[in-house]
Design a protein around this motif. Structure first.
Motif, PDB file in Angstrom:
ATOM      1  N   MET A 155      37.388  44.878  52.965  1.00 51.17           N
ATOM      2  CA  MET A 155      38.544  45.614  52.456  1.00 51.17           C
ATOM      3  C   MET A 155      38.695  46.939  53.201  1.00 51.17           C
ATOM      4  N   LEU A 156      37.594  47.630  53.409  1.00 55.10           N
ATOM      5  CA  LEU A 156      37.644  48.914  54.127  1.00 55.10           C
ATOM      6  C   LEU A 156      38.122  48.738  55.558  1.00 55.10           C
ATOM      7  N   ALA A 157      37.734  47.656  56.185  1.00 58.91           N
ATOM      8  CA  ALA A 157      38.193  47.413  57.558  1.00 58.91           C
ATOM      9  C   ALA A 157      39.706  47.324  57.611  1.00 58.91           C
ATOM     10  N   ARG A 158      40.299  46.682  56.624  1.00 57.16           N
ATOM     11  CA  ARG A 158      41.761  46.602  56.580  1.00 57.16           C
ATOM     12  C   ARG A 158      42.366  47.975  56.280  1.00 57.16           C
ATOM     13  N   ALA A 159      41.731  48.740  55.420  1.00 56.92           N
ATOM     14  CA  ALA A 159      42.235  50.086  55.117  1.00 56.92           C
ATOM     15  C   ALA A 159      42.197  50.968  56.355  1.00 56.92           C
ATOM     16  N   ARG A 160      41.114  50.888  57.098  1.00 54.45           N
ATOM     17  CA  ARG A 160      40.996  51.719  58.305  1.00 54.45           C
ATOM     18  C   ARG A 160      42.048  51.350  59.345  1.00 54.45           C
ATOM     19  N   CYS A 216      49.447  34.834  35.327  1.00 52.72           N
ATOM     20  CA  CYS A 216      48.259  34.371  36.046  1.00 52.72           C
ATOM     21  C   CYS A 216      48.264  32.851  36.220  1.00 52.72           C
ATOM     22  N   ARG A 217      48.602  32.129  35.157  1.00 55.87           N
ATOM     23  CA  ARG A 217      48.626  30.669  35.255  1.00 55.87           C
ATOM     24  C   ARG A 217      49.729  30.172  36.196  1.00 55.87           C
ATOM     25  N   GLY A 218      50.890  30.826  36.107  1.00 55.22           N
ATOM     26  CA  GLY A 218      52.042  30.319  36.845  1.00 55.22           C
ATOM     27  C   GLY A 218      52.161  30.810  38.262  1.00 55.22           C
ATOM     28  N   VAL A 219      51.575  31.980  38.566  1.00 58.24           N
ATOM     29  CA  VAL A 219      51.769  32.589  39.883  1.00 58.24           C
ATOM     30  C   VAL A 219      50.432  32.926  40.560  1.00 58.24           C
ATOM     31  N   VAL A 220      49.618  33.725  39.892  1.00 56.97           N
ATOM     32  CA  VAL A 220      48.414  34.257  40.529  1.00 56.97           C
ATOM     33  C   VAL A 220      47.440  33.147  40.899  1.00 56.97           C
ATOM     34  N   MET A 221      47.126  32.272  39.958  1.00 61.44           N
ATOM     35  CA  MET A 221      46.131  31.241  40.242  1.00 61.44           C
ATOM     36  C   MET A 221      46.599  30.218  41.274  1.00 61.44           C
ATOM     37  N   PRO A 222      47.851  29.740  41.222  1.00 61.30           N
ATOM     38  CA  PRO A 222      48.271  28.818  42.294  1.00 61.30           C
ATOM     39  C   PRO A 222      48.215  29.449  43.679  1.00 61.30           C
ATOM     40  N   LEU A 223      48.638  30.713  43.795  1.00 58.44           N
ATOM     41  CA  LEU A 223      48.576  31.370  45.096  1.00 58.44           C
ATOM     42  C   LEU A 223      47.132  31.622  45.515  1.00 58.44           C
ATOM     43  N   GLY A 224      46.298  32.031  44.559  1.00 61.61           N
ATOM     44  CA  GLY A 224      44.890  32.246  44.877  1.00 61.61           C
ATOM     45  C   GLY A 224      44.212  30.973  45.338  1.00 61.61           C
ATOM     46  N   ASP A 284      40.057  58.592  46.693  1.00 59.87           N
ATOM     47  CA  ASP A 284      40.602  57.303  46.273  1.00 59.87           C
ATOM     48  C   ASP A 284      39.403  56.391  46.036  1.00 59.87           C
ATOM     49  N   LEU A 285      39.004  56.256  44.780  1.00 62.46           N
ATOM     50  CA  LEU A 285      37.779  55.550  44.423  1.00 62.46           C
ATOM     51  C   LEU A 285      38.092  54.077  44.184  1.00 62.46           C
ATOM     52  N   GLY A 286      37.470  53.206  44.972  1.00 58.33           N
ATOM     53  CA  GLY A 286      37.816  51.785  44.941  1.00 58.33           C
ATOM     54  C   GLY A 286      39.120  51.555  45.679  1.00 58.33           C
ATOM     55  N   CYS A 287      39.200  52.049  46.912  1.00 61.04           N
ATOM     56  CA  CYS A 287      40.470  52.079  47.650  1.00 61.04           C
ATOM     57  C   CYS A 287      40.913  50.714  48.152  1.00 61.04           C
ATOM     58  N   GLY A 288      40.009  49.729  48.168  1.00 61.99           N
ATOM     59  CA  GLY A 288      40.394  48.397  48.614  1.00 61.99           C
ATOM     60  C   GLY A 288      40.945  48.393  50.026  1.00 61.99           C
ATOM     61  N   THR A 289      42.067  47.712  50.229  1.00 58.74           N
ATOM     62  CA  THR A 289      42.667  47.594  51.559  1.00 58.74           C
ATOM     63  C   THR A 289      43.529  48.792  51.930  1.00 58.74           C
ATOM     64  N   GLY A 290      43.548  49.818  51.076  1.00 58.37           N
ATOM     65  CA  GLY A 290      44.243  51.051  51.423  1.00 58.37           C
ATOM     66  C   GLY A 290      45.655  51.187  50.894  1.00 58.37           C
ATOM     67  N   ALA A 291      46.111  50.248  50.060  1.00 59.72           N
ATOM     68  CA  ALA A 291      47.455  50.397  49.496  1.00 59.72           C
ATOM     69  C   ALA A 291      47.527  51.629  48.608  1.00 59.72           C
ATOM     70  N   SER A 292      46.505  51.857  47.805  1.00 59.50           N
ATOM     71  CA  SER A 292      46.479  53.045  46.957  1.00 59.50           C
ATOM     72  C   SER A 292      46.320  54.308  47.800  1.00 59.50           C
ATOM     73  N   THR A 293      45.561  54.214  48.885  1.00 59.65           N
ATOM     74  CA  THR A 293      45.385  55.362  49.783  1.00 59.65           C
ATOM     75  C   THR A 293      46.703  55.732  50.445  1.00 59.65           C
ATOM     76  N   ASP A 307      46.383  41.489  50.616  1.00 58.69           N
ATOM     77  CA  ASP A 307      47.614  42.279  50.709  1.00 58.69           C
ATOM     78  C   ASP A 307      48.864  41.405  50.610  1.00 58.69           C
ATOM     79  N   ARG A 308      48.821  40.235  51.246  1.00 58.18           N
ATOM     80  CA  ARG A 308      49.987  39.356  51.187  1.00 58.18           C
ATOM     81  C   ARG A 308      50.270  38.907  49.761  1.00 58.18           C
ATOM     82  N   LEU A 309      49.226  38.618  49.018  1.00 56.29           N
ATOM     83  CA  LEU A 309      49.419  38.147  47.653  1.00 56.29           C
ATOM     84  C   LEU A 309      49.914  39.264  46.737  1.00 56.29           C
ATOM     85  N   VAL A 310      49.276  40.437  46.807  1.00 54.89           N
ATOM     86  CA  VAL A 310      49.697  41.494  45.877  1.00 54.89           C
ATOM     87  C   VAL A 310      51.087  42.012  46.217  1.00 54.89           C
ATOM     88  N   SER A 311      51.498  41.900  47.476  1.00 58.89           N
ATOM     89  CA  SER A 311      52.833  42.369  47.851  1.00 58.89           C
ATOM     90  C   SER A 311      53.933  41.497  47.248  1.00 58.89           C
TER      91      SER A 311
END
Length: 243
Positions: free
Chosen positions: A84-89, A169-177, A54-63, A21-25
């Protein structure tokens, strides 16, 4: 690279759940775009009397986006990742949502939780091994004239779209990941977009699965040409009972 699939991908999401959640935010427009796509289900009266999956709801952001758009709907969230579901709940405002621990393939194959008036799927179809089978299963879970909205990173088909996605992805996503220790997950997410359908190809896939009135709608900001909303409906029942 070899993409992650099935149990291996689920395990990667389990490991990455705490930081996801922190990364996607940090992605400009991430939550606003989910809300925009959720509203495109266009359920009347705040969703009163309607069941939404909500199919594939992940951490609940889409929910959360669905709950905001349709406060009177009955919402079910499903995901393969228990972490992921634990965070959604635990997400505030989703106390009325029923969460189900199941893969998309399991839930759509048995139909045991349906039918639904609408299905929302954010970032799902490029992460399943058999997207055609899941799309057909979603179609069968819907009531006649029921609606599917898929919110997905699907490139528009231009070379520039691939370049933008890979640069981000190269400049932001991968370094943070890498900082979170979940580099394998974010490498998968990067390359899963490059290897999946373009937006026109996914729209055609939806039509082959039986959806009517399929539309491809762009998202604004840097995601233009990179992410899209797809909408479609199950065939309605005609006066003579045909579908």
């Amino acid at each position: 690279m070899t993409l992650l699939h099935d149990a291996e991908l689920t395990a990667a999401f389990d490991r990455g759940a705490d930081s996801y959640d922190r990364l996607v935010s940090l992605n400009p427009g991430y939550h606003a775009h989910l809300r925009r796509s959720a509203r495109r289900l266009a359920l009347p009266d705040g969703g009163a009397g309607r069941r939404v999956l909500d199919l594939g709801c992940g951490t609940g952001a889409s929910t959360a986006a669905l709950a905001a758009a349709f406060p009177r709907a009955e919402i079910v969230g499903a995901d393969a990742s228990s972490a992921m579901l634990a965070r959604a709940r635990g997400r505030r405002g989703l106390e009325r949502v029923r969460f189900v621990h199941a893969t998309a393939e399991e839930l759509t194959a048995d139909g045991g939780h349906g039918p639904f008036d609408a299905v929302f799927a954010a970032y799902l179809f490029r992460n399943v091994a058999a997207p055609d089978a899941v799309l057909r299963g979603v179609h069968d879970l819907l009531v006649p004239d029921g609606r599917l909205v898929a919110h997905e990173y699907t490139l528009g088909g231009r070379r520039a779209d691939r370049l933008v996605w890979s640069a981000v992805c190269r400049g932001v996503v991968m370094p943070l990941g890498a900082l979170t220790g979940d580099g394998a997950l974010y490498r998968h997410l990067w390359h899963s977009v490059l290897r999946f359908d373009t937006a026109p190809e996914f729209a055609a896939r939806m039509r082959r699965a039986g959806f009517d009135g399929v539309r491809v709608l762009p998202l604004p900001g840097w995601q233009t040409g990179v992410a899209h909303t797809f909408t479609g409906r199950r065939h309605p029942i005609t006066a003579d009972g045909a579908r």
